[in-house]
Design a protein around this motif. Structure first.
Motif, PDB file in Angstrom:
ATOM      1  N   TYR A 155       0.427   8.168   1.978  1.00  0.00           N
ATOM      2  CA  TYR A 155       0.583   9.560   1.548  1.00  0.00           C
ATOM      3  C   TYR A 155       0.559  10.501   2.747  1.00  0.00           C
ATOM      4  N   THR A 196      -4.064   6.270   3.200  1.00  0.00           N
ATOM      5  CA  THR A 196      -3.873   5.364   2.075  1.00  0.00           C
ATOM      6  C   THR A 196      -5.188   5.179   1.337  1.00  0.00           C
ATOM      7  N   GLN A 236      -5.566   1.959  -7.517  1.00  0.00           N
ATOM      8  CA  GLN A 236      -6.042   2.592  -6.297  1.00  0.00           C
ATOM      9  C   GLN A 236      -7.433   3.181  -6.491  1.00  0.00           C
ATOM     10  N   SER A 242       0.836  -1.207   0.000  1.00  0.00           N
ATOM     11  CA  SER A 242       0.000   0.000   0.000  1.00  0.00           C
ATOM     12  C   SER A 242       0.869   1.255   0.000  1.00  0.00           C
ATOM     13  N   ASN A 243       0.461   2.228  -0.749  1.00  0.00           N
ATOM     14  CA  ASN A 243       1.136   3.523  -0.743  1.00  0.00           C
ATOM     15  C   ASN A 243       0.583   4.383   0.389  1.00  0.00           C
TER      16      ASN A 243
END
Length: 354
Positions: free
Chosen positions: A55, A68, A86, A52-53
């Motif tokens: 931010y 996220t 996403q 998962s990114n």
């Protein structure tokens, strides 16, 4: 011991290795607290989902609490490829010291965790495996097996080897010859192949916990003989010392002389041998689990987690699956670096160039 520890801390490389090991063992000790998901979590929709990114900055350039997005799985019928994108329709904020699944810690039932995400959100720090299980959480659970098996095996093999070698070297004569021939016979057994054979014939209904204990016992049974032979050689030179002769003169029993006067003099070698033996046990368990004869799925160990990374496509497109192998490498290297430094401290002659 205090002096040895101080010298160890002076060496920068060994200090880094020690910090790494302390970090690893602290993480597995607090595995349930640090893990985001429990051992039984699995979501087929998240099979091979990427990490998962997270931010910190919103799309309009403003700082924000870490958040996220959920990932959506898509299948392309033309290329037969599965991809993830996403879902940016909703943010899910990360939460620290949050409530989650219930677990036991030191006999207490707890449900607090270091990190989590808002309800409805998914957080996979190191992606997912083929069954949609969180790799980050499984690394913590798997480390509890992979990093502890070495010490458990040592607690069995080293006392046996120490006492066996001490008795053999002190008594000498025919007793020494017979005991050493037995030890040499055990040393001649090809350990890894023996483990493969024994693991293959185990009943299929055995739990991973039972397999774990059996593997530990097998490793211990194989490992004590070589250690006993080295101890025996040290005892042969120690037993002629004046303090041993004095103990014999005042009527001390043979067992007391061995335990109280001789074996303590081998402590330097024992400490070095322990730090250098743990990596071999870690690699043995990981190797068995990697080929499917150790800890079985769904229970995790670093060895069986690494098994998925043997496919070229996974290495190329899903590098997060290689993380267990990296941790095995780091743990083994750290133990070896510390062991080499302790050997140099306790045996200054090893530093001399020949």
């Amino acid at each position: 011991m205090k002096e040895t520890f101080r010298e160890l801390l002076k060496d920068k490389i060994s200090l880094i290795a020690l910090i790494v090991l302390i970090g690893l063992y602290t993480a597995i000790f607090l595995a349930n607290f640090i893990a985001i998901y429990d051992k039984d979590f699995a979501s087929r929709k998240m099979s091979y989902a990427p990490p998962s990114n997270i931010y910190w900055i919103t799309p309009d350039g403003k700082f924000s609490k870490p958040y996220t997005y959920n990932q959506i799985r898509e299948f392309n019928p033309n290329t037969l490829e599965t991809t993830f994108k996403q879902d940016r329709s909703k943010k899910y904020y990360l939460k620290f010291f949050t409530e989650g699944f219930e677990y036991k810690f030191l006999g207490l039932k707890l449900h607090h965790h270091l990190l989590g995400v808002e309800e409805g959100g998914n957080l996979f720090l190191l992606g997912c495996d083929i069954n949609g299980r969180d790799n980050f959480s499984r690394l913590l659970y798997g480390g509890q097996i992979s990093l502890t098996i070495g010490f458990l095996a040592l607690f069995i093999s080293f006392p046996i080897g120490l006492l066996y070698g001490g008795i053999s070297g002190y008594l000498g004569g025919k007793t020494d010859i017979i005991m050493m021939r037995i030890a040499e016979a055990i040393m001649s057994v090809p350990s890894f192949y023996l483990l493969i054979i024994l693991a293959a014939i185990l009943p299929s209904g055995m739990t991973s916990g039972q397999r774990f204990m059996l593997i530990t016992i097998i490793l211990s049974f194989i490992g004590w003989a070589g250690f006993a032979r080295v101890v025996r050689g040290m005892v042969l030179s120690i037993k002629s010392q004046d303090y041993v002769t004095s103990a014999q003169a005042i009527g001390a029993s043979k067992l007391r002389i061995i335990l109280k006067h001789i074996l303590p003099q081998t402590s330097s070698y024992v400490i070095i041998a322990i730090t250098l033996s743990v990596p071999s046990y870690i690699l043995a368990e990981s190797g068995l689990s990697f080929i499917g004869l150790g800890i079985q799925q769904p229970d995790a160990s670093w060895g069986n987690m690494l098994k998925e990374a043997q496919e070229f496509a996974n290495i190329l497109y899903r590098p997060w699956l290689l993380t267990p192998g990296f941790l095995i490498f780091v743990a083994v290297l750290s133990f070896n670096l510390i062991g080499d430094t302790i050997r140099d401290i306790l045996d200054p002659k090893s530093k001399l160039k020949i």
